[in-house]
Design a protein around this motif. Structure first.
Motif, short mmCIF file in Angstrom:
data_model
loop_
_atom_site.label_atom_id
_atom_site.label_comp_id
_atom_site.label_asym_id
_atom_site.label_seq_id
_atom_site.Cartn_x
_atom_site.Cartn_y
_atom_site.Cartn_z
N GLY A 587 24.29 46.43 69.46
CA GLY A 587 23.53 47.56 68.95
C GLY A 587 24.05 48.88 69.49
O GLY A 587 24.57 48.96 70.61
N VAL A 588 23.92 49.91 68.69
CA VAL A 588 24.34 51.25 69.09
C VAL A 588 23.13 51.92 69.73
O VAL A 588 22.02 51.81 69.21
N GLU A 589 23.35 52.61 70.84
CA GLU A 589 22.24 53.32 71.48
C GLU A 589 21.95 54.61 70.72
O GLU A 589 22.78 55.53 70.70
N THR A 590 20.81 54.66 70.07
CA THR A 590 20.44 55.88 69.35
C THR A 590 19.15 56.44 69.93
O THR A 590 18.53 55.83 70.81
N PHE A 591 18.79 57.58 69.42
CA PHE A 591 17.63 58.30 69.93
C PHE A 591 16.76 58.73 68.76
O PHE A 591 17.26 59.25 67.76
N VAL A 592 15.47 58.49 68.86
CA VAL A 592 14.53 58.97 67.86
C VAL A 592 13.40 59.66 68.61
O VAL A 592 12.89 59.12 69.59
N GLY A 593 13.05 60.84 68.20
CA GLY A 593 12.00 61.55 68.93
C GLY A 593 11.17 62.42 68.02
O GLY A 593 11.52 62.65 66.86
N ALA A 594 10.07 62.89 68.56
CA ALA A 594 9.23 63.83 67.82
C ALA A 594 8.64 64.82 68.81
O ALA A 594 8.35 64.46 69.95
N ALA A 623 11.39 68.61 59.76
CA ALA A 623 9.95 68.77 59.95
C ALA A 623 9.23 67.60 59.27
O ALA A 623 9.63 67.17 58.19
N ALA A 624 8.17 67.10 59.93
CA ALA A 624 7.37 66.04 59.32
C ALA A 624 6.51 66.68 58.22
O ALA A 624 6.11 67.84 58.37
N PRO A 625 6.20 65.98 57.14
CA PRO A 625 6.59 64.61 56.86
C PRO A 625 8.06 64.49 56.43
O PRO A 625 8.52 65.27 55.61
N VAL A 626 8.71 63.50 57.01
CA VAL A 626 10.12 63.25 56.71
C VAL A 626 10.20 62.34 55.48
O VAL A 626 9.53 61.32 55.42
N SER A 627 10.98 62.74 54.50
CA SER A 627 11.15 61.92 53.30
C SER A 627 12.32 60.95 53.51
O SER A 627 13.12 61.15 54.43
N PRO A 628 12.45 59.93 52.68
CA PRO A 628 13.60 59.03 52.84
C PRO A 628 14.94 59.78 52.76
O PRO A 628 15.88 59.46 53.49
N ASP A 629 15.01 60.81 51.91
CA ASP A 629 16.26 61.57 51.82
C ASP A 629 16.49 62.38 53.09
O ASP A 629 17.62 62.50 53.56
N ASP A 630 15.42 62.95 53.63
CA ASP A 630 15.56 63.67 54.90
C ASP A 630 16.10 62.73 55.97
O ASP A 630 16.99 63.08 56.74
N ALA A 631 15.52 61.53 56.01
CA ALA A 631 15.92 60.56 57.04
C ALA A 631 17.41 60.22 56.87
O ALA A 631 18.16 60.18 57.85
N ARG A 664 8.47 55.83 59.90
CA ARG A 664 7.30 55.35 60.65
C ARG A 664 6.91 56.34 61.75
O ARG A 664 5.73 56.61 61.96
N VAL A 665 7.91 56.88 62.43
CA VAL A 665 7.61 57.86 63.49
C VAL A 665 7.00 59.11 62.87
O VAL A 665 6.02 59.67 63.39
N SER A 666 7.54 59.54 61.75
CA SER A 666 7.01 60.72 61.07
C SER A 666 5.55 60.49 60.68
O SER A 666 4.69 61.34 60.90
#
Ligand code: ADP
Ligand code: MG
Length: 701
Positions: A587-594, A623-631, A664-666
């Protein structure tokens, strides 16, 4: 179609209140401009002292003007503005442009005066531009409104301009005239007491004269409204913006990765990225892309053909295009064959097409026609360096001949001095944009292509996510009742992640070493041992993370070792227990935050995890809400994206899993605004999932 801003930008009559007789003062210049540019309605000077201003009969007060007035331009001293606005309201004036300074920009007293002005205007249903502004202008020949004190009137054309700074507004109008950029209307919004950039976007959306909108802003005002309106408008009319204030980024307290990374400017970039607004670094670049989009179609793809009569500039242009994300693809065989038919042997017909120095105007015309007809080419960059044999003007004519009726953008770059000014004038007259150097042309084309990609995208519908909102509400309420604020304990974090379907490793929490050893088999081996502490933020900094533990004895030993280590630092009391986790391999170490921003609401970030996130700041926010395209844009937008694709036989990360995690985070932060910060670092992204092995959540107001 009528717009609420018509009285401002398409008034039938104008009054200038405070018009002085002596040229050179601001009020006299505004009045002079209205007359000199031949405003197509009556203009009334109002002056307490003079009965005639610049040969026009003046009125002592607004009330004494016999005809109806749509727009009043106020150039009276600040202390008289309120009373004048009242008089305008009573007289039925529908819009005010307040040029006078001395309001919110000067301090609390000025701010109060400004509020009173807005209150008065609302009472009478008047819209206000300013105060503290340069004025407004509409260059449409049927209107010719110049209610500014700028020395030059720009040519009429499809570019609408809004500037928050009056001084820069002046510079923008000057430059527009210099480069021949046709302006539809121009508004200097000053202190933005009432009319904002967003109001103007809504006006220009339906303004038939406007094709492109250029903004100079120091802040976005209400970012959520900006996002909503700009997203809609930019699908029809490109919006480009130069925003100052990039250095404010460091202003925020940095209590987490996400908080530290999401400076104000990052937030602005996030929002602009989400609504298709083109951001430039300089006013010149703003013009470069504005000119292109005002006269040329939006490129359908990033594929560019370069046509040149010299090798060097061709190579420069290729580099500039490719480094900005444009493609210079090899031309199809049929196109090459067509070019070879008449170009000399020494010419290159790949891409760039280098017709060499002997190229004639006719060669330019034939080649350009062939390139424009090639389906694999979305835009053409024409370069010309004056050789002795061919006249620049002839080539310019050839270019406009070939370009006529084309639906693809063409950018030209004519270098040299002999005959070039005439050639440029010809190109401009025929709507072909010209640039001094290939790099500027490439940058403008790249920005336009990026905008084209945004526009042509069919939005991906959001997937149905199953989440347990009430469970999280319960967890957060329980924490609040315990009187705890700040970072949630591991068990609460686990329940939040589980309720929102955010994958995590199997885990167990234990109060001490003995309990940890006993719980270890339920997690399975090898496992990862982590200290639990509400005060220690980075566990590995104090040796609090041990990976690869193979049995209960090693778990027991790990606990003792961590305890000893903390004791040596005098921090033994901070050890509150142990967290045992299933060890994730690969797995690649990634970061997800809010993080929550006062103005922007929640921002969600994605980047590479671990060291990269702090060192390289390679994180993209939305900015939330994040759409699938934003993601998808976030994941594709990081510089290190190659690392997600199995770089040098490294692990491959599942994009769909990462997209879903971001959604999900959004959703989590949207549903629970009391979440102030959330860090998932790292998220181990494997081929079949994205697993948050370290999660921190802070609640608070
Ligand atoms: P901290 O960020 O507080 O130092 P982490 O929980 O992020 O602690 O752990 C530090 C590093 O240990 C991670 O970046 C990751 O490389 C590794 N790690 C942590 N938990 C696991 C796990 N469950 N499986 C595999 N590796 C892990
Ligand atoms: Mg971590």
């Amino acid at each position: 179609m009528t717009s609420p801003l018509d009285p401002l930008l398409r008034p039938r009559s104008v009054a200038v209140v405070g018009a002085a007789r002596k040229r050179g003062s601001i009020s006299a210049e505004v009045f002079h401009n209205l007359l000199a540019r031949e405003f197509q309605g009556p203009v009334h000077p109002v002056s307490a002292r003079a009965s005639v201003v610049q040969s026009v009969r003046a009125y002592p007060t607004v009330d004494s003007i016999p005809d109806p007035v749509d727009l009043a331009v106020l150039v009276v001293p600040a202390r008289e503005v309120l009373e004048t606005a009242e008089a305008c309201g009573r007289r039925g004036v529908r819009a005010l442009v307040v040029i006078t300074a001395g309001f919110a920009e000067t301090g609390p007293e000025g701010a109060r005066l400004q509020d009173a002005l807005v209150e008065c205007a609302r009472r009478y249903g008047m819209r206000v531009v300013g105060p503290n502004c340069l004025g407004v202008l509409n260059a449409n020949p049927e209107i010719r409104l110049d209610a500014t004190f700028a020395p030059h009137f720009p040519p009429f054309g499809g570019v609408a301009v809004c500037s928050q700074s009056g001084a820069l507004g002046l510079a923008i109008l000057d430059l527009a005239r210099e480069v021949g950029m046709g302006v539809s209307s121009f508004v200097s919004i000053g202190n933005r007491a009432d009319v904002s950039a967003v109001d103007l976007l809504e006006h220009w959306e339906h303004d038939p004269d406007t094709r492109v909108i250029l903004l100079y802003l120091e802040n976005l005002g209400d970012p959520r409204r900006f996002l909503e309106v700009a997203r809609r408008v930019s699908r029809e009319k490109p919006i480009a913006l130069v925003k100052s204030g990039r250095t404010e980024a460091g202003r925020r307290a940095a209590s987490s990765h996400t908080g530290a990374l999401a400076g104000l400017d990052v937030a602005v970039d996030a929002v602009l990225g989400q609504c298709g607004v083109i951001r430039t670094d300089t006013i010149h670049e703003l013009f470069d892309v504005g000119l292109l989009l005002a006269s040329q179609p939006v490129p359908a793809s990033p594929r560019v053909a370069i046509l040149t009569n010299a090798g060097g500039p061709g190579i420069m242009a290729t580099d500039a295009c490719e480094s900005r994300g444009l493609a210079i693809p090899p031309l199809p065989e049929a196109t090459r064959a067509a070019l070879r038919e008449f170009l000399p042997e020494a010419a290159a017909v790949g891409n760039p097409v280098d017709m060499i120095a002997s190229a004639t105007a006719e060669d330019y015309e034939r080649s350009l026609r062939i390139l424009l007809a090639d389906d694999t080419v979305a835009s053409v960059l024409v370069l010309f360096v004056t050789p002795i044999v061919t006249a620049a003007v002839d080539v310019a004519r050839a270019v406009t001949e070939a370009a006529a009726g084309s639906h693809k953008p063409i950018a030209a770059c004519f270098m040299g001095s002999q005959g070039v000014p005439e050639a440029l004038a010809h190109l401009r007259r025929h709507g072909v944009v010209t640039y001094a150097f290939p790099e500027a042309a490439a940058a403008a084309l790249a920005r336009a292509a990026c905008h084209g990609a945004y526009r042509s995208r069919v939005p991906t519908p959001p997937p149905a996510l199953v989440v347990d909102r009430d469970a999280v509400t319960g967890v957060l309420a329980a924490e609040r009742d315990r009187g705890e604020t700040g970072w949630l304990p591991p068990d609460a974090v686990r329940r939040v992640l589980d309720a929102y379907g955010i994958r995590r490793p199997r885990q167990a929490v234990a109060a001490d070493g003995e309990a940890a050893a006993a719980a270890a088999p339920s997690v399975g081996f090898p496992l990862v041992f982590k200290l639990v502490s509400s005060t220690i933020v980075h566990k590995s900094d104090v040796g609090g993370v041990k990976v690869g533990l193979r049995d209960a004895a090693e778990v027991r030993a790990a606990y003792d070792e961590v305890l000893a280590r903390l004791a040596a630092l005098g921090r033994a009391a901070e050890l509150e227990g142990a967290l045992l986790q299933e060890q994730i391999t690969g797995g690649v170490e990634t970061f997800v935050g809010a993080t929550r921003d006062e103005q922007f609401g929640h921002l969600v970030g994605f980047g590479l995890g671990g060291l990269q996130v702090e060192l390289l700041r390679d994180v993209v926010f939305r900015a939330a809400p994040v759409s699938p395209d934003d993601a998808a844009d976030m994941i594709g937008g990081i510089r290190g994206r190659a690392l997600l694709e199995g770089f040098r036989s490294g692990p491959v990360a599942s994009r769909p899993a990462l997209v879903e995690l971001l959604l999900r985070v959004s959703r989590l932060v949207e549903d629970h605004p009391e979440i102030a910060e959330l860090d998932l670092n790292p998220v181990l992204a494997t081929a079949d999932g994205a697993i948050a092995v370290d999660a921190r959540i802070r609640v608070g107001c």
